[in-house]
Design a protein around this motif. Sequence first.
Motif, PDB file in Angstrom:
ATOM      1  N   UNK A 160       3.654  -2.026  -5.469  1.00 30.22           N
ATOM      2  CA  UNK A 160       4.373  -2.635  -6.571  1.00 30.22           C
ATOM      3  C   UNK A 160       5.795  -2.857  -6.221  1.00 30.22           C
ATOM      4  N   UNK A 161       6.393  -1.704  -5.715  1.00 30.63           N
ATOM      5  CA  UNK A 161       7.746  -1.731  -5.489  1.00 30.63           C
ATOM      6  C   UNK A 161       8.268  -2.628  -4.346  1.00 30.63           C
ATOM      7  N   UNK A 162       7.368  -2.753  -3.216  1.00 32.75           N
ATOM      8  CA  UNK A 162       7.514  -3.676  -2.243  1.00 32.75           C
ATOM      9  C   UNK A 162       7.490  -5.210  -2.788  1.00 32.75           C
ATOM     10  N   UNK A 163       6.654  -5.603  -3.609  1.00 34.51           N
ATOM     11  CA  UNK A 163       6.424  -6.896  -3.963  1.00 34.51           C
ATOM     12  C   UNK A 163       7.163  -7.248  -5.075  1.00 34.51           C
ATOM     13  N   UNK A 164       7.602  -6.178  -6.039  1.00 37.51           N
ATOM     14  CA  UNK A 164       8.459  -6.852  -7.255  1.00 37.51           C
ATOM     15  C   UNK A 164       7.067  -7.029  -8.230  1.00 37.51           C
ATOM     16  N   UNK A 165       7.722  -7.268  -9.477  1.00 37.72           N
ATOM     17  CA  UNK A 165       6.961  -7.895 -10.717  1.00 37.72           C
ATOM     18  C   UNK A 165       6.511  -9.162 -10.657  1.00 37.72           C
ATOM     19  N   UNK A 166       5.366  -9.274 -11.215  1.00 36.78           N
ATOM     20  CA  UNK A 166       4.767 -10.801 -11.565  1.00 36.78           C
ATOM     21  C   UNK A 166       5.786 -11.639 -12.420  1.00 36.78           C
ATOM     22  N   UNK A 167       5.752 -12.732 -12.062  1.00 36.30           N
ATOM     23  CA  UNK A 167       6.449 -13.916 -12.757  1.00 36.30           C
ATOM     24  C   UNK A 167       6.085 -13.634 -14.333  1.00 36.30           C
ATOM     25  N   UNK A 343      -0.148  14.730  -0.143  1.00 38.84           N
ATOM     26  CA  UNK A 343      -0.826  13.573   0.102  1.00 38.84           C
ATOM     27  C   UNK A 343      -0.275  12.427  -0.548  1.00 38.84           C
ATOM     28  N   UNK A 344       0.270  12.492  -1.813  1.00 41.69           N
ATOM     29  CA  UNK A 344       1.018  11.571  -2.602  1.00 41.69           C
ATOM     30  C   UNK A 344       2.081  11.142  -1.748  1.00 41.69           C
ATOM     31  N   UNK A 345       2.898  12.097  -1.368  1.00 41.85           N
ATOM     32  CA  UNK A 345       4.168  11.509  -0.474  1.00 41.85           C
ATOM     33  C   UNK A 345       3.805  10.767   0.482  1.00 41.85           C
ATOM     34  N   UNK A 346       2.926  11.298   1.237  1.00 40.71           N
ATOM     35  CA  UNK A 346       2.506  10.729   2.563  1.00 40.71           C
ATOM     36  C   UNK A 346       1.848   9.422   2.347  1.00 40.71           C
ATOM     37  N   UNK A 347       1.057   9.181   1.573  1.00 38.61           N
ATOM     38  CA  UNK A 347       0.439   7.732   1.079  1.00 38.61           C
ATOM     39  C   UNK A 347       1.493   6.934   0.639  1.00 38.61           C
ATOM     40  N   UNK A 348       2.572   7.344  -0.244  1.00 33.38           N
ATOM     41  CA  UNK A 348       3.593   6.564  -0.697  1.00 33.38           C
ATOM     42  C   UNK A 348       4.356   5.929   0.519  1.00 33.38           C
ATOM     43  N   UNK A 349       4.795   6.951   1.240  1.00 35.56           N
ATOM     44  CA  UNK A 349       5.956   6.709   2.261  1.00 35.56           C
ATOM     45  C   UNK A 349       5.257   5.680   3.296  1.00 35.56           C
ATOM     46  N   UNK A 350       4.074   5.978   3.864  1.00 31.82           N
ATOM     47  CA  UNK A 350       3.489   5.145   4.763  1.00 31.82           C
ATOM     48  C   UNK A 350       3.116   3.806   4.401  1.00 31.82           C
ATOM     49  N   UNK A 351       2.614   3.895   2.944  1.00 28.52           N
ATOM     50  CA  UNK A 351       2.129   2.422   2.588  1.00 28.52           C
ATOM     51  C   UNK A 351       3.671   1.754   2.252  1.00 28.52           C
ATOM     52  N   UNK A 352       4.531   2.075   1.689  1.00 32.54           N
ATOM     53  CA  UNK A 352       5.858   1.276   1.848  1.00 32.54           C
ATOM     54  C   UNK A 352       6.201   0.807   3.051  1.00 32.54           C
ATOM     55  N   UNK A 353       6.199   1.645   4.075  1.00 38.17           N
ATOM     56  CA  UNK A 353       6.654   1.117   5.301  1.00 38.17           C
ATOM     57  C   UNK A 353       5.735   0.043   5.794  1.00 38.17           C
ATOM     58  N   UNK A 355       4.118  -2.274   4.018  1.00 41.56           N
ATOM     59  CA  UNK A 355       4.262  -3.241   3.044  1.00 41.56           C
ATOM     60  C   UNK A 355       5.522  -3.822   3.628  1.00 41.56           C
ATOM     61  N   UNK A 356       6.688  -3.146   3.700  1.00 40.14           N
ATOM     62  CA  UNK A 356       7.863  -3.609   4.343  1.00 40.14           C
ATOM     63  C   UNK A 356       7.981  -4.389   5.291  1.00 40.14           C
ATOM     64  N   UNK A 357       7.182  -3.925   6.607  1.00 44.25           N
ATOM     65  CA  UNK A 357       7.202  -4.458   7.739  1.00 44.25           C
ATOM     66  C   UNK A 357       6.278  -5.731   7.795  1.00 44.25           C
ATOM     67  N   UNK A 358       5.246  -5.633   6.885  1.00 44.75           N
ATOM     68  CA  UNK A 358       4.303  -7.018   6.869  1.00 44.75           C
ATOM     69  C   UNK A 358       5.083  -7.991   5.930  1.00 44.75           C
ATOM     70  N   UNK A 359       6.089  -7.659   5.265  1.00 40.21           N
ATOM     71  CA  UNK A 359       6.728  -8.472   4.250  1.00 40.21           C
ATOM     72  C   UNK A 359       7.562  -9.296   5.166  1.00 40.21           C
ATOM     73  N   UNK A 360       8.337  -8.592   6.094  1.00 42.15           N
ATOM     74  CA  UNK A 360       9.124  -9.093   7.004  1.00 42.15           C
ATOM     75  C   UNK A 360       8.575 -10.013   7.872  1.00 42.15           C
ATOM     76  N   UNK A 361       7.558  -9.641   8.544  1.00 42.35           N
ATOM     77  CA  UNK A 361       6.741 -10.220   9.654  1.00 42.35           C
ATOM     78  C   UNK A 361       5.987 -11.686   9.261  1.00 42.35           C
TER      79      UNK A 361
END
Length: 411
Positions: A160-167, A343-353, A355-361
Amino acid sequence: MTPGLALFYGGMVRTKSVLNMLMMSFVSIALVTVVWLACGYSLAFGDDIGGGLIGGLKHAGMAGLGPDSVQGTVPTLLFATFQLTFAIITAALISGAIADRVKFGAWLVFVPVWALLVYVPVTHWVWGPGGWIAHRLGALDFAGGLPVEITSGASGLALCLVLGPRLGFKKDAMRPHNLPMVMLGAGLLWFGWFGFNAGSALGANGLAAAAFLNTLAAGCTGLLGWLFVEQKRDGHPTTLGAASGAVAGLVAITPSCGSVSLLGALVVGLAAGVVCSYAVSWKFKLNYDDSLDVVGVHLVGGIIGTLLIGVFAEKAMTGSTEGLLYGGGLAQLGKQLVAVVVVAAYAFLVTYGIGKLLDKAMGFRASEEQEHKGLDLTVHAETAYDHGVLGHGAPVSSSVLSPTQKVKNHA
């Protein structure tokens, strides 16, 4: 359960993205299955090679797991397939947080990468041979509060934070377009949840029966708790609230169904129904667009159910561990809390990473034009309904018409 989830999510979005929502669940079945058979199962349930962090590749490609191989009293191939269904639905759950605005191609890349980097390691920690959460920390999770509910919820928040809100978020009405579909999906999920939870006993035995009954009870009190809040807060008990409350109760009882008594299950479900009914509104205050309330239901519900093991666990269910309410002190609650946070911290941080890499690529978010017109038409060249009949007044693009239809229209 995953087709049930597809209907549940599909009914909750607007008409222009129904098929895309269904596709995100269905394609997860195919993607996760391939990854799981190739190496996921071996890394999750193979012999530990990393200090409780990950399994080895001895069974990559399901090598060495013939029809005579047994996991406890269950054929290993059956056990591996059963566990695969958990992996599939966990990935599919994340799609609800980012509905209406994701590039389908990026989702095809995200799912297998996420399954390997997030789901597989956490599953080894919780259920794998030598996994540190189960064997070193001593936290309990019967059927997936940590690997399924908390990982999907925390990962959904990250995206959600990587993509931002819907229009139009917080401006336009984004109501579910088909509530009967939502209720059907919720019913299929509820039915499947009996296999999800009771099946985790890996046998037709007393523990499976207790988990089965606890699952039913918590789903019921979750539903009633959500409706009570709606009636008191809004003056109207809704079908969407009933479906959401049942799912919240089922989410919370998932980790605890094999650890608590029937009384504990009733309380766990009720707590989830009440708390999650408020949690789904946090996105408007904190400005993260969790489209279909994955964070509010799965993350929050998973945390509730996992923590309450430390309060309601009974020796008759666990064999040894007792919660705070039954004289066990704060020790087990502390262990459950550590597991939740890590678990929450690991899932959040790895997923955020990821997401960011895919968004740039390759770009993770659909274009504004695609989002405005709807992903069904612009991505899949299909529509779930005749929009003109539904009063939207949006003509179907000629690209989705057959040659015969095009000739008729031209005439």
